[in-house]
Design an enzyme around this catalytic site. Structure first.
Site, PDB file in Angstrom:
ATOM      1  N   ASP A 100     115.233  57.822 -92.851  1.00  0.00           N
ATOM      2  CA  ASP A 100     116.189  57.801 -93.962  1.00  0.00           C
ATOM      3  C   ASP A 100     117.582  57.526 -93.404  1.00  0.00           C
ATOM      4  O   ASP A 100     118.119  58.321 -92.630  1.00  0.00           O
ATOM      5  CB  ASP A 100     116.150  59.147 -94.686  1.00  0.00           C
ATOM      6  CG  ASP A 100     116.910  59.121 -96.008  1.00  0.00           C
ATOM      7  OD1 ASP A 100     117.407  58.048 -96.382  1.00  0.00           O
ATOM      8  OD2 ASP A 100     116.991  60.186 -96.653  1.00  0.00           O
TER       9      ASP A 100
ATOM     10  N   ASP B 109     116.816  51.864 -97.947  1.00  0.00           N
ATOM     11  CA  ASP B 109     117.346  52.668 -96.848  1.00  0.00           C
ATOM     12  C   ASP B 109     116.384  53.736 -96.338  1.00  0.00           C
ATOM     13  O   ASP B 109     116.780  54.618 -95.577  1.00  0.00           O
ATOM     14  CB  ASP B 109     118.657  53.337 -97.273  1.00  0.00           C
ATOM     15  CG  ASP B 109     118.453  54.280 -98.455  1.00  0.00           C
ATOM     16  OD1 ASP B 109     117.398  54.199 -99.116  1.00  0.00           O
ATOM     17  OD2 ASP B 109     119.357  55.095 -98.718  1.00  0.00           O
ATOM     18  N   GLU B 110     115.121  53.681 -96.738  1.00  0.00           N
ATOM     19  CA  GLU B 110     114.156  54.661 -96.235  1.00  0.00           C
ATOM     20  C   GLU B 110     112.753  54.078 -96.220  1.00  0.00           C
ATOM     21  O   GLU B 110     112.481  53.057 -96.860  1.00  0.00           O
ATOM     22  CB  GLU B 110     114.183  55.940 -97.071  1.00  0.00           C
ATOM     23  CG  GLU B 110     113.748  55.751 -98.511  1.00  0.00           C
ATOM     24  CD  GLU B 110     113.692  57.070 -99.269  1.00  0.00           C
ATOM     25  OE1 GLU B 110     113.088  58.031 -98.737  1.00  0.00           O
ATOM     26  OE2 GLU B 110     114.247  57.139-100.379  1.00  0.00           O
TER      27      GLU B 110
ATOM     28  N   CYS C 182      86.403  59.319-113.726  1.00  0.00           N
ATOM     29  CA  CYS C 182      85.701  60.462-113.146  1.00  0.00           C
ATOM     30  C   CYS C 182      84.566  60.861-114.090  1.00  0.00           C
ATOM     31  O   CYS C 182      84.814  61.135-115.264  1.00  0.00           O
ATOM     32  CB  CYS C 182      86.656  61.636-112.939  1.00  0.00           C
ATOM     33  SG  CYS C 182      85.821  63.147-112.401  1.00  0.00           S
TER      34      CYS C 182
ATOM     35  N   HIS D  81      88.163  63.339-105.741  1.00  0.00           N
ATOM     36  CA  HIS D  81      88.516  63.941-107.037  1.00  0.00           C
ATOM     37  C   HIS D  81      87.295  64.576-107.693  1.00  0.00           C
ATOM     38  O   HIS D  81      87.385  65.656-108.282  1.00  0.00           O
ATOM     39  CB  HIS D  81      89.114  62.875-107.957  1.00  0.00           C
ATOM     40  CG  HIS D  81      89.434  63.373-109.336  1.00  0.00           C
ATOM     41  ND1 HIS D  81      90.566  64.104-109.613  1.00  0.00           N
ATOM     42  CD2 HIS D  81      88.749  63.277-110.504  1.00  0.00           C
ATOM     43  CE1 HIS D  81      90.581  64.425-110.893  1.00  0.00           C
ATOM     44  NE2 HIS D  81      89.492  63.937-111.459  1.00  0.00           N
TER      45      HIS D  81
END
Length: 660
Positions: A111, A201-202, A588, A605
């Site tokens: 970051d 920026d990250e 599901c 899941h």
């Protein structure tokens, strides 16, 4: 503290909740004062009397009423339930999640430190060590000196100047920021070619392979990377090193600015690290989620375990699986750039000074349609649903959508016509933002490539013999209707956020300041957000039609689009263990939910859903025992005919979020 002792808050002009809301979503930014009581008071005083203040007051009241309903629901569903048996069921789920813990990968979250402000210092060294901010009507970034006064991103500039009278405000230079961002990302990719950028920026990296090939420890590798960034760009970056992306992001904030932090890769150390961590520090928990959790006694990740029975009974409201993951410090460690097929929508919007003139509003809509045409045709997309979004001058947001049983034309004239059709019934209006978004996308590039492959297969088949015919898929592109949004899972089957988090993120990302100049929000222009469609056939959001009268329109405060950072659903990395990377929408068979994941994520899941049967059985057994006692206490002359009894709360599927 017992869950019964946690009372719903009241909502008045002077409540702490309103003061916190007025403070904005960036109160956890690095460099800000720990005690922001006085800062929040100043923000409230400066904001009083504005339309922004009244809108935030309304939202705070709505949230307080929502909390009161949840507290009431909690009291109802826990009545007569043996919480110890429910807790035993949750403990089995925790053991199952613990078995999925993977400590084999070195995941890094990088970051940049006050990125826009730092780039401005490169070009104007006189700004170093001065309190300044970048932006126009709204602060985009504040220097660390300005943050000491409480100035932060997303804050109205006039409020920032009240907090810091000496504040210098610099205009934004996005071309320059983009240039420096590209340089920094190029350095990061030397360490992980398949890194996932989560913004300009990250980003996330998996440095496992690099460390192994260069005989480096993770700390040495990250230190070298940060030094390279500073040497080549004169910018500084902070980093967190951990076994998964959630932990890495939390760790990157520990030693800001210009620092790094590595978490111990031992299960007990990770759980101890999470135990006292503020719930708001967890990626995927927003400020609305924070208030909801606080209402049932959860302020830290350690409190999740204490209140696990309540969370199990109110799964829909809070997202049990995600919160159990946060408690354990378990999350996805899959890192790869966002894939084209992950794109969920294409949109454009504009913020401007309040407009009431119908012709000028239509002109704005025409500009938006032209921009959307460009983005759709340049990207090779079409879709089936068009959504109009607008914000009134009192900051209330509304959406109107129309769906088609065909792929829409991407020409600006047609897009404008659809938008105008949705807008016309709402007029007259006074608005300060308007936008159009296309969802239920079709990838025209993929279709062209598929046709090309089909032609090739046809000629190959002519030489090798007939190919078995595939059954035609029925209803593959139905007209959309109202339905629940599918929960988002990572490629390796981990929940990525609390319910409603992404909707609140978009609301927080909007520029909520009066008389903000006409500009294109960064989140619309950048590819760093995906947007989840709100399905509807000529559908309307829960907000009522706005009116130009003195009576304000009723609004739920929710939005129809919800941006997700690409990092929330990356594909697998070549640096990590081999995984199935094919992602699609799957149902599901246990709970019936539609999931955005691959086969591996679906299987994980399903395992979790099957484990929920333990909790369900505990609830059912407890109810039967309670009912039996009550029936035995009745006079034998009292009829026990079933038609007069209500169904038990757990016996059927409800929309109240209870486990079934």
């Amino acid at each position: 503290m017992s869950e019964r002792d946690v009372k719903p808050p009241s909502s008045t002009a002077d409540t702490d909740s309103l003061l916190r809301r007025l403070a904005g979503p960036s109160v956890n930014k690095a460099g800000l004062a720990k005690d922001q009581t006085e800062i929040n008071r100043v923000i409230a005083e400066v904001s009083k009397g504005s339309k922004f203040y009244e809108n935030e007051k309304r939202k705070d009241k709505e949230l307080t009423e929502r909390i009161e309903r949840i507290i009431k629901l909690r009291d109802e569903v826990t009545k007569g339930v043996d919480s110890s048996k429910v807790e035993q069921g949750v403990d089995k789920l925790l053991a199952q999640l613990e078995a999925k813990r993977d400590l084999s990968q070195y995941i890094v979250h990088v970051d940049m430190d006050a990125f826009f402000a730092s780039v401005e210092v490169l070009d104007n060294p006189d700004l170093a060590s001065k309190a300044f901010a970048v932006g126009g009507g709204v602060v985009s970034t504040a220097s660390y000196e300005a943050r000491k006064f409480g100035v932060r991103s997303g804050m109205a500039t006039f409020v920032a100047k009240k907090l810091c009278p000496e504040l210098i405000v610099m205009s934004s230079h996005f071309d320059r920021y983009n240039e420096m961002s590209n340089k920094v990302m190029e350095i990061f990719r030397r360490y992980d070619p398949t890194m996932c950028a989560a913004g300009c920026d990250e980003g996330y990296l998996n440095i496992t392979k690099y460390c192994r090939e260069h005989s480096l420890t993770p700390e040495e590798c990250v230190s070298q990377m940060r030094e390279t960034v500073h040497m080549e760009t004169r910018l500084t970056v902070s980093a967190g090193i951990a076994p998964n992306k959630m932990l890495a992001k939390i760790c990157s904030d520990k030693n800001k600015p210009n620092g790094q932090f590595k978490l111990d890769f031992k299960p007990q150390a990770i759980k101890a690290f999470m135990h006292d961590l503020s719930i708001r520090k967890v990626p995927g928990v927003g400020r609305v989620n924070e208030r909801l959790l606080e209402s049932i006694g959860i302020k830290t990740c350690g409190d999740i375990y204490t209140q696990r029975a309540t969370l199990a009974l109110l799964d829909k409201q809070f997202g049990l699986e995600f919160l159990l993951q946060a408690h354990l410090g378990i999350a996805s460690n899959v890192v790869q750039p966002g894939q084209r097929e992950e794109r969920k929508s294409i949109g454009a919007e504009r913020t401007f000074n309040a407009l009431s003139d119908t012709d000028r509003i239509y002109a704005k809509l025409e500009d938006i349609a032209a921009e959307l045409e460009h983005d759709l045709e340049e990207g090779g997309w079409t879709g089936k649903t068009v959504t109009l979004k607008y914000k009134l001058d009192n900051f209330q947001v509304f959406t109107r959508a129309k769906s088609f049983d065909r792929w829409i034309s991407t020409k600006k004239e047609d897009l404008f016509a659809i938008g105008a059709e949705l807008l016309k019934p709402e007029l007259p209006l006074t608005i300060r933002l308007i936008g159009l978004r296309v969802t239920k996308l079709k990838d025209l590039r993929a279709e062209a490539a598929s046709k090309a492959r089909g032609i090739k297969r046809f000629f190959e088949a002519a030489q090798t013999g007939p190919v078995p015919r595939k059954k035609r898929r029925i209803g593959s592109h139905p007209v959309e209707g109202h339905e629940d949004e599918p929960p988002s899972l990572s490629q390796d089957g981990f929940a990525t956020a609390m319910p409603g988090y992404h909707e609140q993120e978009e609301a927080d990302a909007e520029y909520d300041v009066e008389d903000h100049p006409d500009s294109k929000p960064a989140s619309t222009a950048a590819e760093t957000f995906r947007v989840k469609p709100k399905s509807a056939t000529t559908s309307f959001s829960r907000e009522s039609k706005p009116s130009s009268s003195s009576k304000p329109p009723i609004s739920s405060g929710s939005l129809s689009f919800s941006p997700k950072r690409r990092s929330s659903k990356p594909a697998s990395s070549s640096n990590a263990i081999d995984r199935n990377t094919s992602s699609s929408t799957l149902e599901c068979p246990v709970c019936g939910k539609v999931l955005e994941t691959d086969n591996q994520g679906l299987n994980a899941h399903i395992d979790f859903c099957l484990s929920k049967q333990v909790i369900k059985e505990a609830q059912t057994a407890s109810f039967k025992a309670t009912t039996s006692i009550k029936e035995e206490s009745h006079d034998s002359r009292v009829s026990r005919k079933p038609q007069g009894r209500q169904k038990p709360w757990h016996s059927a599927r409800h929309d109240d979020g209870l486990l079934r």
